[in-house]
Design an enzyme around this catalytic site. Structure first.
Site, PDB file in Angstrom:
ATOM      1  N   SER A 188       7.513 -59.431 -18.931  1.00  0.00           N
ATOM      2  CA  SER A 188       8.621 -58.622 -18.173  1.00  0.00           C
ATOM      3  C   SER A 188       9.088 -59.471 -16.987  1.00  0.00           C
ATOM      4  O   SER A 188       9.863 -58.943 -16.173  1.00  0.00           O
ATOM      5  CB  SER A 188       8.330 -57.127 -18.179  1.00  0.00           C
ATOM      6  OG  SER A 188       8.584 -56.537 -19.280  1.00  0.00           O
ATOM      7  N   LYS A 244      12.415 -60.178 -16.373  1.00  0.00           N
ATOM      8  CA  LYS A 244      13.533 -59.160 -15.762  1.00  0.00           C
ATOM      9  C   LYS A 244      14.028 -59.680 -14.378  1.00  0.00           C
ATOM     10  O   LYS A 244      15.142 -59.097 -13.708  1.00  0.00           O
ATOM     11  CB  LYS A 244      13.032 -57.737 -15.608  1.00  0.00           C
ATOM     12  CG  LYS A 244      12.821 -57.366 -17.177  1.00  0.00           C
ATOM     13  CD  LYS A 244      12.127 -56.014 -17.439  1.00  0.00           C
ATOM     14  CE  LYS A 244      11.882 -55.689 -18.920  1.00  0.00           C
ATOM     15  NZ  LYS A 244      10.963 -54.737 -19.223  1.00  0.00           N
ATOM     16  N   SER A 272      10.483 -50.880 -15.558  1.00  0.00           N
ATOM     17  CA  SER A 272      10.257 -51.972 -16.643  1.00  0.00           C
ATOM     18  C   SER A 272      10.846 -51.838 -18.054  1.00  0.00           C
ATOM     19  O   SER A 272      10.501 -52.091 -19.115  1.00  0.00           O
ATOM     20  CB  SER A 272       8.886 -52.445 -16.797  1.00  0.00           C
ATOM     21  OG  SER A 272       8.929 -54.004 -17.120  1.00  0.00           O
TER      22      SER A 272
END
Length: 360
Positions: free
Chosen positions: A138, A141, A195
């Site tokens: 993640s 992101k 997230s």
């Protein structure tokens, strides 16, 4: 008795009346001359004032350079420039740069990659294998947020589509539903705090019209930043073929995202309260909690370090990952990165080891 002179305009007045008229006209002309003199004096005073301001405020600050473009000259206000030659600033002049491991003996970590960047001094304080491409989970992101902030409007309203569901079952989500209406700004908070992979998909579709077009834009922006060890296949970071980045490239992305106030606000939040509406018009109220253990109290930074915020990431392929913005007690910023720690406990233990290298 009336005057019989035939001068034009005078024949209807007596000599005394005509004299008064002439005297009055003379007085008016005198007043006009006096007023004109005052106006000229004011104009000259204004011109003098403009000249004095120019000379003492602007002209006095001009310096004649004996070496044009000398970066240490006081005209430029740069006392510790990276380059002393008379050349244009290079692409990497404002970046932390290294081409090798740095201070490996200072700490011992089991994570595959680790780094500490001194953002003010533009120094790499620690580097372990920071140029090897690996799955970022993640941490992806960070780039998703950067592209959305650059090309999207945070105030736009977004209607959730089936695209939000096109993610791996059981992965982290904001739990938005098809038909929900919320702002792009709210989705960004859900993306970076909770997230949310579903938020990532909706951000991508809204900003670029399709997820594929958004991912292409992510790769384009990564290349523009010099992140040559990076290629994205999705906006959320779930394991995929040809989806990778490096610790150094994450530094480049995070540093660029820091230019946006909204990004800085989001990463500094321990949670975010969001209100939006369902497809039937009913209200939704939810609080998204941070995944950062420094914010949840599950990890404690060294005494001389203040954690500002960052982004976490975890998958089986990527291990436990963390990009963290911290400050010393004087407010000087540092960016640290760990990729592929064995466990979350190891991630924060090893991050603390790196953070102990921050000097005060």
């Amino acid at each position: 008795m009336r005057c019989t002179d035939n001068f034009s305009g005078q024949s209807q007045y007596t000599e005394r009346e005509w004299a008064r008229i002439l005297a009055k006209e003379a007085e008016e002309k005198k007043k006009q001359r006096g007023l004109l003199f005052i106006l000229l004096a004011l104009l000259l005073a204004a011109l003098l004032m403009v000249f004095l301001v120019y000379y003492f405020v602007f002209r006095s600050h001009d310096y004649e350079l004996t070496r044009p473009f000398q970066k240490t000259d006081s005209v430029y206000g740069i006392q510790n420039g990276l380059q002393l030659s008379d050349t244009a600033k290079t692409f990497a002049s404002d970046l932390c740069v290294t081409d090798e491991n740095v201070n490996l003996d200072a700490v011992s970590i089991g994570a595959y990659e680790g780094a500490l960047f001194n953002l003010n001094d533009r120094e790499v304080e620690y580097a372990k294998d920071i140029f090897t491409p690996r799955s970022p989970a993640s941490l992806t992101k960070i780039m998703t947020a950067l592209v959305a902030l650059k090309y999207g409007n945070p105030d736009d309203m977004v209607t959730v589509t089936e695209t939000a569901l096109d993610i791996e079952y059981g992965s982290s989500v904001c739990d938005i539903k098809v038909g929900d209406q919320l702002s792009l700004k709210q989705l960004l908070y859900g993306l970076l705090i909770a997230s949310g992979n579903d938020a990532a998909m909706m951000i991508a579709e809204h900003v670029s019209g399709s997820v594929d077009q958004f991912v292409a834009l992510m790769n384009q922006e990564a290349q523009a930043l010099g992140a040559t060890g990076t290629h994205f296949s999705n906006p959320h970071g779930l394991t995929a073929q040809d989806h990778y980045t490096t610790a150094y490239d994450l530094y480049l992305m995070f540093r660029e995202a820091m230019k946006y106030d909204l990004f800085m606000d989001i990463i500094n939040r321990k949670n975010y309260y969001a209100e939006y509406t369902r497809i039937d018009g009913s209200a939704v109220a939810v609080t998204w909690e941070s995944t950062n253990h420094y914010f949840t109290g599950e990890a404690q930074a060294p005494d001389n370090v203040i954690v500002y915020g960052g982004k976490t990431g975890t998958t089986d392929d990527a291990g436990a990952c963390l990009t963290l913005l911290s400050k010393d007690l004087y407010g000087n910023p540092y960016l640290s990165v760990i990729m592929h720690a064995s466990t979350k406990d190891d991630l924060y233990t090893e991050m603390n080891q790196i953070l102990t290298m921050i000097e005060n």
